[in-house]
Design a protein around this motif. Structure first.
Motif, PDB file in Angstrom:
ATOM      1  N   CYS A 181       0.840  -1.191   0.000  1.00  0.00           N
ATOM      2  CA  CYS A 181       0.000   0.000   0.000  1.00  0.00           C
ATOM      3  C   CYS A 181       0.877   1.242   0.000  1.00  0.00           C
ATOM      4  N   GLN A 182       0.370   2.310  -0.631  1.00  0.00           N
ATOM      5  CA  GLN A 182       1.122   3.572  -0.630  1.00  0.00           C
ATOM      6  C   GLN A 182       1.270   4.142   0.773  1.00  0.00           C
ATOM      7  N   ASP A 183       0.318   3.838   1.678  1.00  0.00           N
ATOM      8  CA  ASP A 183       0.485   4.229   3.078  1.00  0.00           C
ATOM      9  C   ASP A 183       1.233   3.114   3.787  1.00  0.00           C
ATOM     10  N   THR A 184       2.539   3.246   3.847  1.00  0.00           N
ATOM     11  CA  THR A 184       3.357   2.210   4.480  1.00  0.00           C
ATOM     12  C   THR A 184       3.337   2.306   6.005  1.00  0.00           C
ATOM     13  N   GLY A 185       2.589   3.291   6.522  1.00  0.00           N
ATOM     14  CA  GLY A 185       2.316   3.360   7.948  1.00  0.00           C
ATOM     15  C   GLY A 185       3.506   3.750   8.808  1.00  0.00           C
ATOM     16  N   ILE A 186       3.297   3.562  10.103  1.00  0.00           N
ATOM     17  CA  ILE A 186       4.375   3.674  11.097  1.00  0.00           C
ATOM     18  C   ILE A 186       4.613   2.271  11.639  1.00  0.00           C
ATOM     19  N   PRO A 187       5.855   1.766  11.604  1.00  0.00           N
ATOM     20  CA  PRO A 187       6.119   0.393  12.031  1.00  0.00           C
ATOM     21  C   PRO A 187       6.144   0.261  13.554  1.00  0.00           C
ATOM     22  N   VAL A 188       5.049  -0.165  14.121  1.00  0.00           N
ATOM     23  CA  VAL A 188       5.004  -0.467  15.554  1.00  0.00           C
ATOM     24  C   VAL A 188       5.759  -1.776  15.767  1.00  0.00           C
ATOM     25  N   MET A 189       6.680  -1.786  16.726  1.00  0.00           N
ATOM     26  CA  MET A 189       7.586  -2.920  16.895  1.00  0.00           C
ATOM     27  C   MET A 189       7.346  -3.650  18.219  1.00  0.00           C
ATOM     28  N   TYR A 190       7.408  -4.979  18.145  1.00  0.00           N
ATOM     29  CA  TYR A 190       7.267  -5.826  19.328  1.00  0.00           C
ATOM     30  C   TYR A 190       8.506  -6.717  19.436  1.00  0.00           C
ATOM     31  N   VAL A 191       9.111  -6.743  20.615  1.00  0.00           N
ATOM     32  CA  VAL A 191      10.320  -7.531  20.837  1.00  0.00           C
ATOM     33  C   VAL A 191      10.064  -8.536  21.952  1.00  0.00           C
ATOM     34  N   THR A 192      10.484  -9.775  21.742  1.00  0.00           N
ATOM     35  CA  THR A 192      10.500 -10.756  22.831  1.00  0.00           C
ATOM     36  C   THR A 192      11.957 -11.075  23.151  1.00  0.00           C
ATOM     37  N   ILE A 193      12.290 -11.080  24.422  1.00  0.00           N
ATOM     38  CA  ILE A 193      13.662 -11.388  24.842  1.00  0.00           C
ATOM     39  C   ILE A 193      13.631 -12.564  25.825  1.00  0.00           C
ATOM     40  N   PRO A 194      14.586 -13.495  25.702  1.00  0.00           N
ATOM     41  CA  PRO A 194      14.626 -14.653  26.598  1.00  0.00           C
ATOM     42  C   PRO A 194      14.902 -14.224  28.035  1.00  0.00           C
ATOM     43  N   PRO A 195      14.506 -15.034  28.998  1.00  0.00           N
ATOM     44  CA  PRO A 195      14.797 -14.734  30.404  1.00  0.00           C
ATOM     45  C   PRO A 195      16.301 -14.554  30.611  1.00  0.00           C
ATOM     46  N   GLY A 196      16.660 -13.585  31.429  1.00  0.00           N
ATOM     47  CA  GLY A 196      18.065 -13.334  31.710  1.00  0.00           C
ATOM     48  C   GLY A 196      18.654 -12.218  30.881  1.00  0.00           C
ATOM     49  N   PHE A 197      17.972 -11.835  29.804  1.00  0.00           N
ATOM     50  CA  PHE A 197      18.424 -10.710  28.990  1.00  0.00           C
ATOM     51  C   PHE A 197      17.766  -9.427  29.479  1.00  0.00           C
ATOM     52  N   SER A 198      18.404  -8.312  29.228  1.00  0.00           N
ATOM     53  CA  SER A 198      17.828  -7.026  29.612  1.00  0.00           C
ATOM     54  C   SER A 198      17.826  -6.089  28.415  1.00  0.00           C
ATOM     55  N   TRP A 199      16.752  -5.314  28.282  1.00  0.00           N
ATOM     56  CA  TRP A 199      16.603  -4.360  27.196  1.00  0.00           C
ATOM     57  C   TRP A 199      17.366  -3.088  27.537  1.00  0.00           C
ATOM     58  N   SER A 200      17.883  -2.404  26.527  1.00  0.00           N
ATOM     59  CA  SER A 200      18.711  -1.229  26.782  1.00  0.00           C
ATOM     60  C   SER A 200      18.433  -0.150  25.736  1.00  0.00           C
ATOM     61  N   PRO A 201      18.817   1.095  26.031  1.00  0.00           N
ATOM     62  CA  PRO A 201      18.678   2.173  25.036  1.00  0.00           C
ATOM     63  C   PRO A 201      19.458   1.880  23.756  1.00  0.00           C
ATOM     64  N   GLU A 202      20.605   1.199  23.876  1.00  0.00           N
ATOM     65  CA  GLU A 202      21.381   0.860  22.687  1.00  0.00           C
ATOM     66  C   GLU A 202      20.605  -0.092  21.774  1.00  0.00           C
ATOM     67  N   MET A 203      19.866  -1.012  22.382  1.00  0.00           N
ATOM     68  CA  MET A 203      19.054  -1.938  21.582  1.00  0.00           C
ATOM     69  C   MET A 203      17.929  -1.192  20.874  1.00  0.00           C
ATOM     70  N   GLU A 204      17.293  -0.274  21.594  1.00  0.00           N
ATOM     71  CA  GLU A 204      16.219   0.503  20.974  1.00  0.00           C
ATOM     72  C   GLU A 204      16.756   1.326  19.808  1.00  0.00           C
ATOM     73  N   GLN A 205      17.950   1.874  19.962  1.00  0.00           N
ATOM     74  CA  GLN A 205      18.565   2.638  18.885  1.00  0.00           C
ATOM     75  C   GLN A 205      18.853   1.742  17.685  1.00  0.00           C
ATOM     76  N   ALA A 206      19.252   0.497  17.941  1.00  0.00           N
ATOM     77  CA  ALA A 206      19.514  -0.444  16.855  1.00  0.00           C
ATOM     78  C   ALA A 206      18.229  -0.739  16.082  1.00  0.00           C
ATOM     79  N   VAL A 207      17.124  -0.854  16.811  1.00  0.00           N
ATOM     80  CA  VAL A 207      15.826  -1.058  16.153  1.00  0.00           C
ATOM     81  C   VAL A 207      15.504   0.135  15.249  1.00  0.00           C
ATOM     82  N   HIS A 208      15.714   1.337  15.764  1.00  0.00           N
ATOM     83  CA  HIS A 208      15.431   2.536  14.976  1.00  0.00           C
ATOM     84  C   HIS A 208      16.344   2.624  13.752  1.00  0.00           C
TER      85      HIS A 208
END
Length: 278
Positions: free
Chosen positions: A70-97
Protein backbone atom coordinates in the motif's frame (compact mmCIF):
# COMPACT_ATOMS: atom_id res chain seq x y z
CA UNK A 1 22.62 -11.27 30.34
CA UNK A 2 23.63 -7.95 28.81
CA UNK A 3 24.62 -7.70 25.15
CA UNK A 4 23.70 -4.05 24.84
CA UNK A 5 27.24 -2.95 24.00
CA UNK A 6 28.16 -5.80 21.65
CA UNK A 7 28.47 -4.28 18.13
CA UNK A 8 27.86 -7.65 16.44
CA UNK A 9 24.65 -8.22 18.35
CA UNK A 10 23.41 -4.67 17.77
CA UNK A 11 23.99 -5.10 14.04
CA UNK A 12 22.11 -8.40 14.14
CA UNK A 13 19.19 -6.65 15.87
CA UNK A 14 19.24 -3.81 13.35
CA UNK A 15 19.35 -6.25 10.43
CA UNK A 16 16.47 -8.30 11.88
CA UNK A 17 14.44 -5.11 12.27
CA UNK A 18 15.13 -4.16 8.64
CA UNK A 19 14.00 -7.61 7.47
CA UNK A 20 10.86 -7.66 9.65
CA UNK A 21 9.77 -4.24 8.40
CA UNK A 22 10.56 -5.09 4.79
CA UNK A 23 8.76 -8.45 4.92
CA UNK A 24 5.71 -6.95 6.62
CA UNK A 25 5.40 -4.20 4.03
CA UNK A 26 5.63 -6.55 1.02
CA UNK A 27 4.16 -9.94 2.02
CA UNK A 28 0.92 -10.62 3.85
CA UNK A 29 0.92 -13.53 6.34
CA UNK A 30 -0.61 -16.78 4.98
CA UNK A 31 -3.55 -16.72 7.42
CA UNK A 32 -4.50 -13.20 6.27
CA UNK A 33 -4.36 -14.19 2.60
CA UNK A 34 -6.46 -17.27 3.36
CA UNK A 35 -9.18 -15.11 4.93
CA UNK A 36 -9.22 -12.85 1.87
CA UNK A 37 -9.41 -15.82 -0.50
CA UNK A 38 -12.25 -17.30 1.55
CA UNK A 39 -14.10 -13.97 1.42
CA UNK A 40 -13.66 -13.82 -2.36
CA UNK A 41 -15.04 -17.35 -2.84
CA UNK A 42 -18.09 -16.65 -0.69
CA UNK A 43 -18.93 -13.05 -1.67
CA UNK A 44 -22.35 -12.90 -3.37
CA UNK A 45 -22.28 -9.24 -4.49
CA UNK A 46 -20.60 -8.76 -7.87
CA UNK A 47 -19.02 -5.35 -7.14
CA UNK A 48 -17.69 -6.61 -3.82
CA UNK A 49 -16.28 -9.75 -5.44
CA UNK A 50 -14.49 -7.62 -8.04
CA UNK A 51 -13.00 -5.45 -5.30
CA UNK A 52 -11.72 -8.56 -3.54
CA UNK A 53 -10.22 -9.71 -6.86
CA UNK A 54 -8.41 -6.36 -7.08
CA UNK A 55 -7.07 -6.82 -3.55
CA UNK A 56 -5.78 -10.32 -4.32
CA UNK A 57 -4.14 -9.03 -7.51
CA UNK A 58 -2.57 -6.22 -5.47
CA UNK A 59 -1.09 -8.81 -3.12
CA UNK A 60 0.29 -10.86 -6.03
CA UNK A 61 1.91 -7.86 -7.69
CA UNK A 62 3.49 -6.66 -4.43
CA UNK A 63 5.13 -10.04 -3.93
CA UNK A 64 6.19 -10.29 -7.58
CA UNK A 65 7.73 -6.80 -7.66
CA UNK A 66 8.99 -6.70 -4.04
CA UNK A 67 6.97 -3.50 -3.61
CA UNK A 68 4.95 -2.27 -0.63
CA UNK A 69 1.36 -3.52 -0.50
CA UNK A 70 0.00 0.00 0.00
CA UNK A 71 1.12 3.57 -0.63
CA UNK A 72 0.49 4.23 3.08
CA UNK A 73 3.36 2.21 4.48
CA UNK A 74 2.32 3.36 7.95
CA UNK A 75 4.38 3.67 11.10
CA UNK A 76 6.12 0.39 12.03
CA UNK A 77 5.00 -0.47 15.55
CA UNK A 78 7.59 -2.92 16.89
CA UNK A 79 7.27 -5.83 19.33
CA UNK A 80 10.32 -7.53 20.84
CA UNK A 81 10.50 -10.76 22.83
CA UNK A 82 13.66 -11.39 24.84
CA UNK A 83 14.63 -14.65 26.60
CA UNK A 84 14.80 -14.73 30.40
CA UNK A 85 18.07 -13.33 31.71
CA UNK A 86 18.42 -10.71 28.99
CA UNK A 87 17.83 -7.03 29.61
CA UNK A 88 16.60 -4.36 27.20
CA UNK A 89 18.71 -1.23 26.78
CA UNK A 90 18.68 2.17 25.04
CA UNK A 91 21.38 0.86 22.69
CA UNK A 92 19.05 -1.94 21.58
CA UNK A 93 16.22 0.50 20.97
CA UNK A 94 18.57 2.64 18.88
CA UNK A 95 19.51 -0.44 16.86
CA UNK A 96 15.83 -1.06 16.15
CA UNK A 97 15.43 2.54 14.98
CA UNK A 98 18.49 2.18 12.74
CA UNK A 99 16.86 -0.86 11.13
CA UNK A 100 13.68 1.15 10.51
CA UNK A 101 15.68 3.98 8.96
CA UNK A 102 17.43 1.54 6.63
CA UNK A 103 14.13 -0.06 5.61
CA UNK A 104 12.65 3.39 4.95
CA UNK A 105 15.49 4.08 2.53
CA UNK A 106 15.80 0.62 0.97
CA UNK A 107 12.24 -0.65 0.43
CA UNK A 108 11.51 2.32 0.12
CA UNK A 109 8.83 3.42 2.58
CA UNK A 110 6.92 6.68 2.59
CA UNK A 111 8.27 8.90 5.40
CA UNK A 112 5.16 9.33 7.52
CA UNK A 113 6.39 10.44 10.93
CA UNK A 114 5.84 14.14 11.68
CA UNK A 115 5.71 16.45 14.71
CA UNK A 116 2.06 16.58 15.86
CA UNK A 117 1.88 20.39 15.79
CA UNK A 118 4.48 21.71 13.36
CA UNK A 119 3.99 18.70 11.02
CA UNK A 120 7.73 18.72 10.37
CA UNK A 121 8.73 15.36 8.88
CA UNK A 122 11.65 13.42 10.37
CA UNK A 123 12.12 11.71 6.94
CA UNK A 124 13.16 8.44 8.65
CA UNK A 125 9.94 7.10 10.25
CA UNK A 126 11.78 7.44 13.60
CA UNK A 127 12.36 10.15 16.16
CA UNK A 128 10.16 12.19 18.51
CA UNK A 129 9.92 9.12 20.79
CA UNK A 130 8.49 7.09 17.92
CA UNK A 131 7.96 4.43 16.74
CA UNK A 132 7.14 2.53 19.93
CA UNK A 133 9.05 -0.64 20.82
CA UNK A 134 7.10 -3.00 23.08
CA UNK A 135 9.26 -5.47 24.98
CA UNK A 136 8.17 -8.67 26.72
CA UNK A 137 9.72 -11.99 27.78
CA UNK A 138 9.62 -14.95 25.40
CA UNK A 139 11.38 -18.21 24.59
CA UNK A 140 13.40 -16.64 21.76
CA UNK A 141 14.81 -13.24 20.89
CA UNK A 142 12.46 -12.03 18.15
CA UNK A 143 11.31 -8.77 16.64
CA UNK A 144 7.91 -8.23 15.03
CA UNK A 145 6.89 -5.36 12.78
CA UNK A 146 3.27 -4.22 12.67
CA UNK A 147 3.00 -1.36 10.15
CA UNK A 148 -0.05 0.76 10.99
CA UNK A 149 -1.53 3.10 8.41
CA UNK A 150 -3.56 6.19 9.24
CA UNK A 151 -6.79 5.32 7.45
CA UNK A 152 -7.66 2.52 9.86
CA UNK A 153 -5.95 4.06 12.88
CA UNK A 154 -7.96 7.29 12.56
CA UNK A 155 -11.30 5.51 12.99
CA UNK A 156 -10.24 3.39 15.98
CA UNK A 157 -11.97 4.17 19.30
CA UNK A 158 -11.74 3.71 23.05
CA UNK A 159 -14.56 3.99 25.55
CA UNK A 160 -14.49 3.91 29.34
CA UNK A 161 -17.66 1.92 29.98
CA UNK A 162 -19.45 1.31 33.24
CA UNK A 163 -19.13 -2.28 34.51
CA UNK A 164 -22.90 -2.65 34.20
CA UNK A 165 -22.51 -2.12 30.43
CA UNK A 166 -20.48 -5.27 29.79
CA UNK A 167 -23.31 -6.68 27.68
CA UNK A 168 -22.99 -3.65 25.38
CA UNK A 169 -19.37 -4.34 24.41
CA UNK A 170 -20.33 -6.02 21.10
CA UNK A 171 -22.67 -3.13 20.31
CA UNK A 172 -19.83 -0.61 20.85
CA UNK A 173 -17.56 -2.59 18.53
CA UNK A 174 -20.21 -2.82 15.81
CA UNK A 175 -21.03 0.88 16.24
CA UNK A 176 -17.33 1.70 15.80
CA UNK A 177 -17.31 -0.07 12.43
CA UNK A 178 -20.59 1.56 11.42
CA UNK A 179 -19.13 5.02 12.10
CA UNK A 180 -15.93 4.07 10.23
CA UNK A 181 -17.78 2.99 7.08
CA UNK A 182 -15.48 2.72 4.08
CA UNK A 183 -12.71 4.93 5.47
CA UNK A 184 -10.47 2.13 6.83
CA UNK A 185 -10.43 0.31 3.44
CA UNK A 186 -12.57 -2.68 4.38
CA UNK A 187 -12.74 -5.59 4.64
CA UNK A 188 -11.08 -5.07 8.01
CA UNK A 189 -9.64 -6.94 10.94
CA UNK A 190 -10.81 -5.75 14.35
CA UNK A 191 -8.42 -5.88 17.31
CA UNK A 192 -10.27 -5.41 20.59
CA UNK A 193 -8.89 -4.78 24.07
CA UNK A 194 -11.17 -5.21 27.08
CA UNK A 195 -10.06 -4.36 30.60
CA UNK A 196 -6.88 -3.02 32.14
CA UNK A 197 -6.60 0.77 32.30
CA UNK A 198 -7.15 3.43 29.62
CA UNK A 199 -3.72 2.86 28.09
CA UNK A 200 -3.70 -0.93 28.61
CA UNK A 201 -6.96 -1.42 26.71
CA UNK A 202 -5.52 0.40 23.70
CA UNK A 203 -2.33 -1.69 23.86
CA UNK A 204 -4.36 -4.90 24.07
CA UNK A 205 -6.38 -3.89 21.02
CA UNK A 206 -3.26 -3.39 18.93
CA UNK A 207 -1.66 -6.58 20.27
CA UNK A 208 -4.80 -8.47 19.23
CA UNK A 209 -3.92 -7.64 15.62
CA UNK A 210 -0.82 -9.84 16.02
CA UNK A 211 -2.96 -12.90 16.75
CA UNK A 212 -3.55 -15.58 14.06
CA UNK A 213 -6.84 -14.97 12.27
CA UNK A 214 -7.57 -18.52 11.13
CA UNK A 215 -9.84 -19.15 14.12
CA UNK A 216 -12.16 -17.19 16.41
CA UNK A 217 -13.81 -17.85 19.74
CA UNK A 218 -17.61 -17.96 19.99
CA UNK A 219 -17.54 -14.42 21.43
CA UNK A 220 -15.39 -13.15 18.54
CA UNK A 221 -17.47 -15.00 15.95
CA UNK A 222 -20.68 -13.41 17.20
CA UNK A 223 -19.21 -9.91 16.88
CA UNK A 224 -17.81 -10.81 13.45
CA UNK A 225 -21.27 -11.89 12.26
CA UNK A 226 -22.86 -8.70 13.57
CA UNK A 227 -20.28 -6.50 11.83
CA UNK A 228 -20.77 -8.28 8.51
CA UNK A 229 -24.52 -7.75 8.72
CA UNK A 230 -23.81 -4.01 8.37
CA UNK A 231 -23.31 -4.56 4.63
CA UNK A 232 -20.54 -1.94 4.31
CA UNK A 233 -18.57 -4.32 2.09
CA UNK A 234 -15.16 -4.06 0.43
CA UNK A 235 -14.04 -0.43 0.11
CA UNK A 236 -17.44 0.64 1.45
CA UNK A 237 -19.23 -0.27 -1.80
CA UNK A 238 -21.58 -2.81 -0.21
CA UNK A 239 -21.36 -6.56 0.11
CA UNK A 240 -21.24 -9.53 2.44
CA UNK A 241 -17.66 -8.97 3.57
CA UNK A 242 -17.04 -6.01 5.86
CA UNK A 243 -14.91 -7.84 8.44
CA UNK A 244 -12.42 -10.67 7.96
CA UNK A 245 -11.82 -11.51 11.63
CA UNK A 246 -12.31 -10.21 15.17
CA UNK A 247 -9.67 -10.84 17.83
CA UNK A 248 -10.25 -9.89 21.48
CA UNK A 249 -7.72 -9.71 24.33
CA UNK A 250 -8.73 -9.31 27.96
CA UNK A 251 -7.02 -8.00 31.11
CA UNK A 252 -8.14 -7.48 34.68
CA UNK A 253 -9.50 -4.04 35.50
CA UNK A 254 -10.65 -1.92 38.45
CA UNK A 255 -13.94 -2.99 39.97
CA UNK A 256 -15.46 0.37 39.02
CA UNK A 257 -14.10 0.45 35.46
CA UNK A 258 -14.48 -1.27 32.08
CA UNK A 259 -12.18 0.13 29.36
CA UNK A 260 -12.88 -1.09 25.82
CA UNK A 261 -10.71 -0.24 22.81
CA UNK A 262 -11.18 -1.11 19.14
CA UNK A 263 -8.15 -0.89 16.86
CA UNK A 264 -9.26 -1.24 13.25
CA UNK A 265 -6.87 -2.73 10.69
CA UNK A 266 -7.46 -2.56 6.94
CA UNK A 267 -7.41 -5.67 4.72
CA UNK A 268 -3.60 -5.33 4.55
CA UNK A 269 -3.05 -6.75 8.03
CA UNK A 270 0.72 -6.51 7.77
CA UNK A 271 2.94 -8.25 10.31
CA UNK A 272 6.21 -10.13 10.20
CA UNK A 273 8.46 -11.72 12.83
CA UNK A 274 12.21 -12.33 12.55
CA UNK A 275 14.43 -14.14 15.06
CA UNK A 276 17.48 -12.17 16.18
CA UNK A 277 20.81 -14.01 16.06
CA UNK A 278 22.56 -14.04 19.44
Amino acid sequence: MSVSGDPAFLKSLSDATWKAVRDAEINLPPDVKTRLEHAHRNESVLVARKELENILENIRLAEERSAPLCQDTGIPVMYVTIPPGFSWSPEMEQAVHEGIKKATNDVPLRPNLVHPLTRENTRTNTGLEMPPVHVCTGDRFTITALPKGAGSENVSRIHMMNPSEKGSIPRFIVETMLKAGGRPCPPVFLGVGVGGTFDKAASLAKEALLEPVDSMTEYEQDIYDQVNRLGIGPMGLGGDTTCLAVKVKFAGCHTASLPVAVNIQCWAARRATVEVSL
